[in-house]
Design a protein around this motif. Structure first.
Motif, short mmCIF file in Angstrom:
data_model
loop_
_atom_site.label_atom_id
_atom_site.label_comp_id
_atom_site.label_asym_id
_atom_site.label_seq_id
_atom_site.Cartn_x
_atom_site.Cartn_y
_atom_site.Cartn_z
N LYS A 1 31.86 110.55 143.34
CA LYS A 1 33.10 110.62 143.44
C LYS A 1 33.62 111.55 142.30
O LYS A 1 33.15 111.43 141.37
N MET A 2 34.83 112.08 142.44
CA MET A 2 35.25 112.98 141.40
C MET A 2 36.55 112.02 140.91
O MET A 2 37.71 111.65 141.53
N ILE A 3 36.41 111.36 139.74
CA ILE A 3 37.19 110.39 139.18
C ILE A 3 38.55 111.17 138.82
O ILE A 3 38.51 112.29 138.74
N GLY A 4 39.45 110.30 138.90
CA GLY A 4 41.07 110.75 138.89
C GLY A 4 41.61 111.39 139.87
O GLY A 4 42.76 111.27 139.95
N GLY A 5 40.77 112.00 140.78
CA GLY A 5 41.30 112.50 142.12
C GLY A 5 42.45 113.45 141.67
O GLY A 5 42.37 114.29 140.65
N VAL A 6 43.51 113.84 142.66
CA VAL A 6 44.64 114.77 142.68
C VAL A 6 45.28 114.52 141.04
O VAL A 6 45.51 115.27 140.33
N THR A 7 45.73 113.22 140.68
CA THR A 7 46.19 112.71 139.53
C THR A 7 45.50 113.24 138.29
O THR A 7 45.98 113.76 137.48
N GLY A 8 44.10 113.24 138.27
CA GLY A 8 43.42 113.47 137.26
C GLY A 8 43.27 114.88 137.18
O GLY A 8 43.52 115.47 136.05
N TRP A 9 43.41 115.70 138.41
CA TRP A 9 43.27 117.16 138.26
C TRP A 9 44.53 117.64 137.61
O TRP A 9 44.34 118.79 136.88
N ILE A 10 45.76 117.18 137.95
CA ILE A 10 46.85 117.65 137.45
C ILE A 10 47.00 117.19 135.90
O ILE A 10 47.35 118.10 135.19
N ASP A 11 46.37 115.92 135.61
CA ASP A 11 46.57 115.59 134.24
C ASP A 11 45.91 116.71 133.16
O ASP A 11 45.79 116.78 132.35
N GLU A 12 44.57 117.05 133.91
CA GLU A 12 43.91 117.96 133.02
C GLU A 12 44.34 119.48 133.00
O GLU A 12 44.04 120.21 132.24
N GLY A 13 45.64 119.68 133.74
CA GLY A 13 46.24 120.91 133.74
C GLY A 13 45.79 121.94 134.55
O GLY A 13 46.17 123.23 134.59
N PHE A 14 45.12 121.48 135.83
CA PHE A 14 44.55 122.40 136.88
C PHE A 14 45.57 122.15 137.81
O PHE A 14 46.40 121.36 138.02
N SER A 15 45.66 123.41 138.67
CA SER A 15 46.77 123.47 139.58
C SER A 15 46.19 123.16 140.96
O SER A 15 44.94 123.33 141.22
N LEU A 16 47.20 122.85 141.91
CA LEU A 16 46.73 122.56 143.47
C LEU A 16 47.34 123.94 144.03
O LEU A 16 48.18 124.69 143.79
N VAL A 17 46.68 124.00 145.36
CA VAL A 17 47.21 125.09 146.33
C VAL A 17 47.72 124.25 147.54
O VAL A 17 47.20 123.09 147.73
#
Length: 139
Positions: free
Chosen positions: A113-129
């Protein structure tokens, strides 16, 4: 006087070590996934297990859309049996990753599991496409 934190004593160090090492067998984090992807070291398939509609609105670049309810032998047939799947969903408030991980494990597939999911991804400053899945995941 003790706090709510220390009222229950910490586990002995040996038990804590076993526990935290075991956690890493089941989960990874957004930083490690991002590092693997951006450094061409991706040795796993990143699965966005949310709905196709959510995936289309925004997902981790390089992720494949496969909603957890559609995980089965047929939808996984194109992957070698030893493929490591890393699953993510919306975030800590969503349990689609657990549902996906259970399905994958029941099918004998390695999963984290990637902990945090989309919320974690964005919180870390990474972007979505944004964009629709590149292939049909409805089977």
């Amino acid at each position: 006087m003790s706090s709510a934190v220390s009222r229950v004593p910490a586990a002995p160090s040996e038990e804590a070590l076993r526990h935290f090492e075991a956690l890493l067998q089941f989960e990874t984090d957004c930083w490690d996934v991002h590092h693997a992807i951006t450094n061409n070291r991706q040795d796993f398939v990143l699965l966005d297990v949310r709905s196709i509609e959510c995936f289309t609105k925004g997902h981790v670049d390089g992720a494949e859309s496969l909603p957890h309810a559609r995980l089965n032998e047929g939808t996984l047939a194109k992957y070698p049996v030893d493929t490591l799947f890393v699953v993510y969903c919306a975030g800590p408030h969503c349990n689609a990753t657990e549902k996906a991980a259970i399905r994958l494990a029941k099918l004998g597939r390695p999963v984290k599991k990637m902990i945090g999911g989309v919320t974690g991804w964005i919180d870390e400053g990474f972007s979505l496409v944004a964009g629709a899945p590149t292939e049909d995941t409805s089977k």
